[in-house]
Design a protein around this motif. Structure first.
Motif, PDB file in Angstrom:
ATOM      1  N   GLU A  55       0.839  -1.185   0.000  1.00  0.00           N
ATOM      2  CA  GLU A  55       0.000   0.000   0.000  1.00  0.00           C
ATOM      3  C   GLU A  55       0.882   1.246   0.000  1.00  0.00           C
ATOM      4  O   GLU A  55       1.912   1.295   0.679  1.00  0.00           O
ATOM      5  N   ASP A  56       0.470   2.255  -0.748  1.00  0.00           N
ATOM      6  CA  ASP A  56       1.303   3.452  -0.923  1.00  0.00           C
ATOM      7  C   ASP A  56       1.676   4.098   0.409  1.00  0.00           C
ATOM      8  O   ASP A  56       2.796   4.582   0.583  1.00  0.00           O
ATOM      9  N   TRP A  57       0.729   4.142   1.351  1.00  0.00           N
ATOM     10  CA  TRP A  57       1.022   4.815   2.616  1.00  0.00           C
ATOM     11  C   TRP A  57       2.122   4.087   3.381  1.00  0.00           C
ATOM     12  O   TRP A  57       2.948   4.718   4.038  1.00  0.00           O
ATOM     13  N   ARG A  58       2.140   2.764   3.262  1.00  0.00           N
ATOM     14  CA  ARG A  58       3.213   2.000   3.918  1.00  0.00           C
ATOM     15  C   ARG A  58       4.559   2.285   3.253  1.00  0.00           C
ATOM     16  O   ARG A  58       5.598   2.367   3.922  1.00  0.00           O
ATOM     17  N   ILE A  59       4.545   2.460   1.936  1.00  0.00           N
ATOM     18  CA  ILE A  59       5.799   2.743   1.223  1.00  0.00           C
ATOM     19  C   ILE A  59       6.361   4.083   1.676  1.00  0.00           C
ATOM     20  O   ILE A  59       7.575   4.213   1.905  1.00  0.00           O
ATOM     21  N   LEU A  60       5.509   5.099   1.814  1.00  0.00           N
ATOM     22  CA  LEU A  60       6.005   6.402   2.275  1.00  0.00           C
ATOM     23  C   LEU A  60       6.612   6.296   3.667  1.00  0.00           C
ATOM     24  O   LEU A  60       7.644   6.919   3.954  1.00  0.00           O
ATOM     25  N   CYS A  61       6.000   5.517   4.518  1.00  0.00           N
ATOM     26  CA  CYS A  61       6.573   5.312   5.851  1.00  0.00           C
ATOM     27  C   CYS A  61       7.911   4.570   5.753  1.00  0.00           C
ATOM     28  O   CYS A  61       8.873   4.906   6.468  1.00  0.00           O
ATOM     29  N   ASP A  62       7.986   3.580   4.860  1.00  0.00           N
ATOM     30  CA  ASP A  62       9.250   2.862   4.651  1.00  0.00           C
ATOM     31  C   ASP A  62      10.349   3.826   4.208  1.00  0.00           C
ATOM     32  O   ASP A  62      11.503   3.733   4.662  1.00  0.00           O
ATOM     33  N   LEU A  63      10.005   4.763   3.325  1.00  0.00           N
ATOM     34  CA  LEU A  63      10.997   5.716   2.821  1.00  0.00           C
ATOM     35  C   LEU A  63      11.465   6.644   3.941  1.00  0.00           C
ATOM     36  O   LEU A  63      12.658   6.978   4.018  1.00  0.00           O
ATOM     37  N   ALA A  64      10.535   7.066   4.797  1.00  0.00           N
ATOM     38  CA  ALA A  64      10.918   7.931   5.919  1.00  0.00           C
ATOM     39  C   ALA A  64      11.903   7.212   6.841  1.00  0.00           C
ATOM     40  O   ALA A  64      12.890   7.808   7.304  1.00  0.00           O
ATOM     41  N   HIS A  65      11.671   5.945   7.088  1.00  0.00           N
ATOM     42  CA  HIS A  65      12.595   5.166   7.910  1.00  0.00           C
ATOM     43  C   HIS A  65      13.934   5.018   7.199  1.00  0.00           C
ATOM     44  O   HIS A  65      15.003   5.102   7.838  1.00  0.00           O
ATOM     45  N   ALA A  66      13.892   4.802   5.899  1.00  0.00           N
ATOM     46  CA  ALA A  66      15.126   4.569   5.143  1.00  0.00           C
ATOM     47  C   ALA A  66      16.037   5.792   5.145  1.00  0.00           C
ATOM     48  O   ALA A  66      17.271   5.647   5.157  1.00  0.00           O
ATOM     49  N   VAL A  67      15.471   6.987   5.144  1.00  0.00           N
ATOM     50  CA  VAL A  67      16.308   8.199   5.134  1.00  0.00           C
ATOM     51  C   VAL A  67      16.681   8.645   6.545  1.00  0.00           C
ATOM     52  O   VAL A  67      17.292   9.705   6.735  1.00  0.00           O
ATOM     53  N   GLY A  68      16.303   7.851   7.542  1.00  0.00           N
ATOM     54  CA  GLY A  68      16.706   8.146   8.906  1.00  0.00           C
ATOM     55  C   GLY A  68      15.810   9.104   9.651  1.00  0.00           C
ATOM     56  O   GLY A  68      16.208   9.677  10.663  1.00  0.00           O
ATOM     57  N   ARG A  69      14.553   9.283   9.177  1.00  0.00           N
ATOM     58  CA  ARG A  69      13.610  10.198   9.835  1.00  0.00           C
ATOM     59  C   ARG A  69      12.297   9.455  10.121  1.00  0.00           C
ATOM     60  O   ARG A  69      11.246   9.766   9.548  1.00  0.00           O
TER      61      ARG A  69
END
Length: 536
Positions: A477-491
């Motif tokens: 789901e797109d919302w989960r991907i955005l959260c994954d990206l936030a974690h990946a960039v350290g925020r």
């Protein structure tokens, strides 16, 4: 293992801004057909061909089901750990040292919750000023004119059920028979009750044929036509605003320069036809002007829409049931998509990123220092033009969600070259669009029936989108991907939602008390104010 039982899920069409409801029938966990429901408060049991064909893409053979990472010039399948490691290594350093080198490009097709999360992601996780969306090519002109006049961007300040009460509907650059087909029932109802429908369009469209009355001005002269009609309203003593109109004398002075002979010449229409339209408008009790993309997508689109608003406002018809002015939102969630934070100058709830009070409210809600929230950055075309540029204001990386600017943006050839010049292009999509094919990383997202959420239709009516099935393969789901990206960039702060309902509650709280309030029980639709700020 037994196959999943047959079931029916009522949901909302993903296409135009009418946002019809229909029942999705599933067998074995897969959708097999969609049927309209008479309980739909907007379309009353009708769904156009696009809506009924919405299932086709669900079975598309090219559906993305795994992340794709570019290696040696080719996009190759990888797992999520590797895909997110790329994000960490590519964007992590940029976000820490030069967040202004990263951009985000969204869409008017996103749910309200995803619109909210995308804006939050850009400003809290990336801390970039550069976020905008494809709706900038759709209703930005009308939005600016509505805000300037009423202090609110609300395409229609009334329900579609009011249309049949109009005794004259003037469609300006709107081919709704093809773009918003379910709205045609309201035009036909107006005609059945004795109302007249005028279509103002350079082309003879299917809508023109239904309307029955047609004025075909030269492309780009819609504003001149509006000024000419206002000139005649003044001449005939029809100027009677029902509320204070700031700048009234300047507007009327400007209209003095547009007598019928000049307008007919510049618009390329017979003077007799111009006067016939003016007389019909002057004699109508509840005339309604509806604009579409036609008058908006010009160099001076905001002023053009403003001229039509002025005509309705100064003749005293704004606020009448069945009369006044409205602009027809096009994209599925065009209204909600421009209310909740993915515009470059906007915060959730139609708050302004430039307003210190609004900035303080959102910083407190997101639990971040107010100075961490950037000021407005590039708007849509500026953002795409900055891609790959090395100087000040240029972008090294772009994240695209739900949009295909290679096809839809102005100057598609140059946009393509700009995207190729990026160091990092991350695209979240469910099909390999032309933009995705240029990406350095493609992340497989969700389709409309694979996610929960809400959308806001062209009336301002908030409707529910129900999840009917799960995304295939490794798609998320797109919302989960955005959260994954936030974690990946350290925020990760603010991007840890156990469930979608937690995200939705965050969204509701973020908009509470704002102009576009989704946080109060049942939501809150703010109608246009009593005074108009006119512009000559």
């Amino acid at each position: 293992m037994n196959a999943a039982p047959s079931r029916t899920v009522r949901t909302t069409c993903p296409y135009c801004a009418v946002q019809c409801n229909f029942d999705l029938h599933l067998e074995g966990g897969l959708p097999v057909r969609a049927t309209p429901t008479r309980e739909c408060p907007v379309a009353h049991g009708t769904v156009c061909k696009k809506g009924l064909a919405a299932l086709n893409d669900l079975r598309h053979p090219d559906r993305l089901t795994t992340p794709l990472l570019r290696r040696d010039g080719q996009l190759v399948p990888v797992g999520w750990p590797e895909a997110l490691a790329y994000v960490r290594d590519a964007l992590g350093p940029l976000v820490q040292s030069a967040p202004q080198r990263v951009g985000v490009f969204g869409s008017g097709s996103l749910t309200n919750e995803k619109t909210y999360l995308l804006g939050k992601f850009a400003r809290v996780a990336l801390r970039t000023p550069h976020i905008d969306y494809n709706g900038r090519y759709c209703m930005a002109s009308a939005s600016a004119a509505l805000n300037r006049t009423f202090g609110l961007d609300r395409g229609l300040g009334f329900p579609l059920d009011d249309l049949p009460r109009s005794d004259l509907i003037v469609l300006v650059g709107a081919n709704i028979a093809e773009t918003l087909p379910p709205v045609m029932q309201y035009l036909k109802a107006a005609r059945d009750r004795g109302g007249a429908v005028y279509a103002i369009d350079p082309r003879v469209t299917p809508t023109v044929k239904v309307a029955g009355r047609h004025l075909a001005p030269r492309p780009g002269t819609d504003g001149v036509l509006a000024l000419g009609l206002l000139h005649l309203m003044k001449q005939w003593g029809k100027i009677r605003p029902t509320a204070p109109a700031h700048g009234l004398s300047d507007v009327l002075w400007h209209a003095d320069d547009y007598p019928p002979a000049r307008v007919a010449h510049e618009c390329g229409v017979p003077e007799s036809e111009l006067i016939a339209l003016a007389r019909a408008y002057a004699d109508a009790r509840t005339p309604l002007i509806l604009t579409g993309r036609g008058p908006e997508q010009h160099t001076h689109g905001t002023d053009t829409v403003q001229a039509w608003i002025n005509l309705a406002f100064l003749t005293g018809h704004v606020g009448k049931q069945g009369g006044g002015f409205g602009t027809l939102t096009g994209q599925g969630n065009g209204q909600g998509g421009r209310e909740h934070g993915q515009k470059n100058d906007q915060l959730p709830g139609a708050r302004s990123l430039r307003d210190p009070r609004h900035r303080a409210q959102m910083a407190a809600h997101w639990n971040v220092p107010e100075h961490h929230l950037p000021q407005p950055g590039h708007s849509a075309q500026e953002l795409l033009n900055a891609c790959g540029e090395s100087g000040e204001g240029g972008l090294d990386a772009l994240i695209v969600l739900g949009s295909n600017p290679v096809v839809s943006a102005a100057g598609a050839g140059q946009v393509t070259e700009n995207l190729r010049a990026l160091k990092h292009l991350i695209v979240i999509d469910f099909l390999p669009s032309e933009t995705a094919q240029l990406a350095t990383l493609v992340l497989p997202g969700s389709m409309w029936c694979e996610e929960e959420g809400t959308t806001t239709n062209l009336e301002g009516r908030v409707q529910r989108r129900r999840r009917a099935m799960t995304a295939p393969g490794a798609a998320r789901e797109d919302w989960r991907i955005l959260c994954d990206l936030a974690h990946a960039v350290g925020r990760p702060h603010g991007f840890t939602y156990p469930t979608f309902r937690d995200l939705q509650n965050d969204f509701f709280l973020a908009t509470r008390g704002a102009k576009a309030d989704s946080g109060s029980r049942g939501g809150r639709v703010v109608q246009p104010g009593a005074a108009g700020a006119l512009a000559a």
